[in-house]
Design a protein around this motif. Sequence first.
Motif, mmCIF file in Angstrom:
data_model
loop_
_atom_site.group_PDB
_atom_site.id
_atom_site.type_symbol
_atom_site.label_atom_id
_atom_site.label_comp_id
_atom_site.label_asym_id
_atom_site.label_seq_id
_atom_site.Cartn_x
_atom_site.Cartn_y
_atom_site.Cartn_z
ATOM 1 N N UNK A 290 0.838 -1.189 0.000
ATOM 2 C CA UNK A 290 0.000 0.000 0.000
ATOM 3 C C UNK A 290 0.874 1.241 0.000
ATOM 4 N N UNK A 291 0.648 2.104 -0.966
ATOM 5 C CA UNK A 291 1.427 3.346 -1.063
ATOM 6 C C UNK A 291 0.621 4.495 -0.464
ATOM 7 N N UNK A 292 1.241 5.178 0.489
ATOM 8 C CA UNK A 292 0.631 6.340 1.114
ATOM 9 C C UNK A 292 1.576 7.532 0.989
ATOM 10 N N UNK A 293 0.996 8.702 0.913
ATOM 11 C CA UNK A 293 1.774 9.933 0.861
ATOM 12 C C UNK A 293 1.265 10.853 1.964
ATOM 13 N N UNK A 294 2.154 11.199 2.870
ATOM 14 C CA UNK A 294 1.818 12.128 3.951
ATOM 15 C C UNK A 294 2.104 13.529 3.431
ATOM 16 N N UNK A 295 1.110 14.402 3.490
ATOM 17 C CA UNK A 295 1.173 15.672 2.766
ATOM 18 C C UNK A 295 0.817 16.847 3.658
ATOM 19 N N UNK A 296 1.516 17.964 3.429
ATOM 20 C CA UNK A 296 1.166 19.214 4.099
ATOM 21 C C UNK A 296 1.502 20.374 3.167
ATOM 22 N N UNK A 297 0.797 21.477 3.346
ATOM 23 C CA UNK A 297 1.063 22.685 2.561
ATOM 24 C C UNK A 297 1.174 23.883 3.485
ATOM 25 N N UNK A 298 1.849 24.913 2.997
ATOM 26 C CA UNK A 298 1.798 26.235 3.623
ATOM 27 C C UNK A 298 1.262 27.202 2.571
ATOM 28 N N UNK A 299 0.579 28.240 3.012
ATOM 29 C CA UNK A 299 -0.137 29.122 2.081
ATOM 30 C C UNK A 299 0.041 30.588 2.462
ATOM 31 N N UNK B 195 -2.838 6.887 -1.252
ATOM 32 C CA UNK B 195 -3.705 7.380 -0.192
ATOM 33 C C UNK B 195 -2.980 8.546 0.465
ATOM 34 N N UNK B 196 -3.618 9.710 0.479
ATOM 35 C CA UNK B 196 -3.019 10.890 1.089
ATOM 36 C C UNK B 196 -3.400 10.946 2.561
ATOM 37 N N UNK B 197 -2.400 11.159 3.410
ATOM 38 C CA UNK B 197 -2.625 11.336 4.835
ATOM 39 C C UNK B 197 -2.389 12.810 5.145
ATOM 40 N N UNK B 198 -3.441 13.493 5.566
ATOM 41 C CA UNK B 198 -3.386 14.940 5.758
ATOM 42 C C UNK B 198 -4.085 15.293 7.067
ATOM 43 N N UNK C 235 2.322 28.161 -1.068
ATOM 44 C CA UNK C 235 3.713 28.606 -1.178
ATOM 45 C C UNK C 235 4.716 27.495 -0.848
ATOM 46 N N UNK C 236 4.237 26.392 -0.262
ATOM 47 C CA UNK C 236 5.127 25.266 0.026
ATOM 48 C C UNK C 236 4.320 23.983 0.025
ATOM 49 N N UNK C 237 4.886 22.944 -0.559
ATOM 50 C CA UNK C 237 4.305 21.609 -0.522
ATOM 51 C C UNK C 237 5.368 20.652 0.000
ATOM 52 N N UNK C 238 4.974 19.840 0.979
ATOM 53 C CA UNK C 238 5.876 18.823 1.510
ATOM 54 C C UNK C 238 5.183 17.475 1.554
ATOM 55 N N UNK D 267 5.995 22.733 5.677
ATOM 56 C CA UNK D 267 5.233 21.648 5.055
ATOM 57 C C UNK D 267 5.952 20.307 5.129
ATOM 58 N N UNK D 268 7.240 20.281 4.814
ATOM 59 C CA UNK D 268 7.952 19.004 4.829
ATOM 60 C C UNK D 268 8.166 18.503 6.251
ATOM 61 N N UNK D 269 8.575 19.405 7.131
ATOM 62 C CA UNK D 269 8.771 19.025 8.527
ATOM 63 C C UNK D 269 7.471 18.516 9.137
ATOM 64 N N UNK D 270 6.367 19.215 8.889
ATOM 65 C CA UNK D 270 5.089 18.806 9.460
ATOM 66 C C UNK D 270 4.607 17.476 8.890
#
Length: 238
Positions: free
Chosen positions: A1-10, A85-88, A22-25, A154-157
């Motif tokens: 199962x492939x999951x991507x943990x994702x966060x953004x800053x705006x 599957x995105x984990x947000x 303004x940032x994607x991690x 974003x990446x750290x979070x």
Amino acid sequence: MRQVILDTETTGIDPKQGHRIIEIGCVEMVDRKLTNNHFHVYINPDREVEEEAFKVHGISNEFLADKPRFRDIAQAFFDFIKGAELIIHNAPFDIGFIDHEFSLLGGYSKIADVCDVFDSLVYARKKHPGQKNSLDALCKRYGIDNSHRELHGALLDSEILGDVYLLMTGGQTSLGLSSSSEQDSKRNDDTGGTIYRLSSDRPVLKVIRANENELKMHEERLDLIEKKSGQALWRIEH
């Protein structure tokens, strides 16, 4: 199962008011193990960052001036997350901004049409009703050291959220910060800070089952609880 943990800053809180990413991690996880594959980019939003947003993430207009536009990274980003599957944490916020950015370009599907989405905030609220369930609160609850997190990023979070997700959904994880692979669990981010992440080669947790004597002692303890309280919620049904 492939999951991507994702966060953004705006630049602000609402894309309908013209705010932009303004940032994607993103960090990739396969079968509950981080793969060391990640996607991270800063983006020039072609507008000013609001002061309140700057206080949260510390990303300045000057820093973003020479960064690529969303259109420059859109396809690479779409390819990275497609089918996963995105984990947000608080998914409607991030998904709303991402869908808005893709809609400005045209030709891209909505995220819900190409990815499953797991909202860790919704899950945390169900698991811990009536308690604080911010990322910082969950780190404290699960014993995750986030002392290096002075500002949001974003990446750290997303990497911290990876720790939280694994512990919150079953605990099949070891932070690995004191293991022999400690060097593999550290790297510097683009602003010079240190990021800690789960080791991708961490061992599978050993399952230790109770022996016959321990099970007997457990039952005796439950008998005592049941006698005193009238009910033992932990009673094992054979």
